[in-house]
Design an enzyme around this catalytic site. Sequence first.
Site, PDB file in Angstrom:
ATOM      1  N   GLY A 192      -4.010   7.276 -14.792  1.00 58.27           N
ATOM      2  CA  GLY A 192      -2.798   8.074 -14.680  1.00 58.27           C
ATOM      3  C   GLY A 192      -2.886   9.063 -13.539  1.00 58.27           C
ATOM      4  O   GLY A 192      -3.647   8.891 -12.591  1.00 58.27           O
ATOM      5  N   GLY A 193      -2.103  10.132 -13.665  1.00 58.46           N
ATOM      6  CA  GLY A 193      -2.081  11.138 -12.609  1.00 58.46           C
ATOM      7  C   GLY A 193      -3.431  11.794 -12.415  1.00 58.46           C
ATOM      8  O   GLY A 193      -3.664  12.466 -11.402  1.00 58.46           O
ATOM      9  N   GLY A 427      -5.775   2.805  25.277  1.00 61.72           N
ATOM     10  CA  GLY A 427      -5.521   3.939  24.383  1.00 61.72           C
ATOM     11  C   GLY A 427      -6.760   4.296  23.592  1.00 61.72           C
ATOM     12  O   GLY A 427      -7.008   5.467  23.295  1.00 61.72           O
ATOM     13  N   ALA A 428      -7.545   3.276  23.259  1.00 57.82           N
ATOM     14  CA  ALA A 428      -8.742   3.533  22.453  1.00 57.82           C
ATOM     15  C   ALA A 428      -9.743   4.388  23.233  1.00 57.82           C
ATOM     16  O   ALA A 428     -10.458   5.199  22.649  1.00 57.82           O
ATOM     17  CB  ALA A 428      -9.364   2.221  22.012  1.00 57.82           C
TER      18      ALA A 428
END
Length: 529
Positions: A192-193, A427-428
């Site tokens: 759950g949460g 870009g790398a």
Amino acid sequence: MLKTFTRLQAVPALKRPYYRWSSTSTSLDRINAKRKEAHDGGGQKKIDAQHAKGKLTARERLALLLDEGTFRETDAFVEHTCTDFGMAEKSIAGDGVVTGQGRVHGRPVFVYSQDFTVFGGSLSQTNARKILKVMNQAMQVGAPIVALQDSGGARIQEGVDSLEGYSAIFQQNTLASGVVPQLSIMMGPCAGGAVYSPALTDFTFMVRNTSHMFVTGPDVVKAVTNESVTQERLGGSKTHTRTSGVAHNAYDNDMEALQNMRDLLDYLPLSNREKAPVRAYAEDQPGEDEALDTVIPTDPSVAYDMREVIRRIVDRHSFFEIAPEFAPNILVGFSRLAGRTVGMVANQPMVSSGALDIDASVKAARFIRFCDAFNIPLVTLVDVPGFLPGTAQEDGGIIRHGAKLVYAYSEATVPKLTVITRKAYGGAYIVMSSKHMRGDYNVAWPSAEIAVMGAAGAVEIIFRHHPGKEALQQEYKDKFTTPLAAARRGYLDDIIEPRTTRSRLIEQLALLETKQQQNPWKKHGCMPL
Ligand code: HXC
């Protein structure tokens, strides 16, 4: 073996100090009885059941995590206040969580350890208040918080009160983020949460086969989607350390996980106000390692193991790798250089040629932000052919996720040292802690190749209709398969002999100890989440 290794300890026998008290007053008898109740938790039958599953109890775990005799428990007498569903008669001192402080390698740490033998370790409102007390104190004192999670989630009988308890913990996790290191070990169920508290912490370990994390369990999955799935597939350690990246490292049993948590803590500062501890290192380790001169294969398309390069550069046996199984095309982890902690980030040519993809970008960005928040210098080893192309990556949002890595490196003000070992394309090249991203010490090995793209792709684009592509490719290679073009422009501070990498980094780290750099004032940036 790169992982720090310390012999597993046997579980120490748990002591019961209250037996030493003389029972001359009724009050002392009652105190003793309550302390015994807190100590015994859900009772021997439930402790046996816990052991039968291969799990240790909450107290045994703390005894292994902390230096011997240093645990000081708080709130052992706290009990829940719920009166619904017959809970008034079912109260156990301590209420399912053992909280307090202790020491790890002599340094303070705040802890809470959920006791599955008491109402399945479920979280009540009072139980949450105990946890919040140690979290608050950890932040005020400036010491890490370690959470040992083993819980059936929100205490069902308490309804919204237990949800209030979780909310307060999430809030405190968020406020503590970047103030003190927050660490979690999943040692049982987490449903759950409740999974969001560990998810808000900095590093999460899991124990193989006995820990599970999911937002909804297999029964709910079946009811809602008709999918049949086991607990292990849905939320076991393999799922979370290989596929989802929710958890970082997995270990075979409680003892191994706790021992590794001790090792990890030893690399970290106590808080954002402190520096990491400086540890002794083998002074006979030479500053120069000739083997590094020949580590790069002569054929640029042949891979080599970047872990081996790390091993030869950092202090012996000092690479605590984080998330080794998730996005293995990038390596991140803590090491030491002349005893000082550094955060290592390195492309791994052995996997997908070291290309950056969505998972690698997210993994590295998160690690870099942790290091920056806690004053840990970054050492980046670069061998990257670029961002991974293709529809899967574009559909998944490589632009958005890659931007996280750009953001993390650009924002970081800790000392940033970068060594380009081979490829640094496009870009790398920019992203991987280049000079242009406020790199402090950027060097390359003579084998470095720095260009917008590889020769074949480049010639195809700029000389599409031109004959004699091979000669053109060679010309392109001659121009760019060298770090000289970048060095000539001052984008590299130096071109170094690979064997000298360790000594150069140690020297520069010492120099950068007093580095000061500030970003413009803002409430917070808008990171491309
Ligand atoms: C109260 C609980 C409990 C809970 C377990 N117990 N979970 N008591 N609240 N949430 C009790 C059981 O009644 C049992 O008590 C004891 O703990 C041990 O549980 P078992 O079921 O016997 O153990 P096991 O077979 O190992 O199964 C463990 C389990 C299962 C998988 C965790 O207990 C389970 O599914 N529990 C419910 C999980 C769940 O859905 N929780 C709520 C999630 S939602 P006795 O007295 O019989 O020994 C949530 C919301 C958080 O947490 C939201 C935050 C925003």
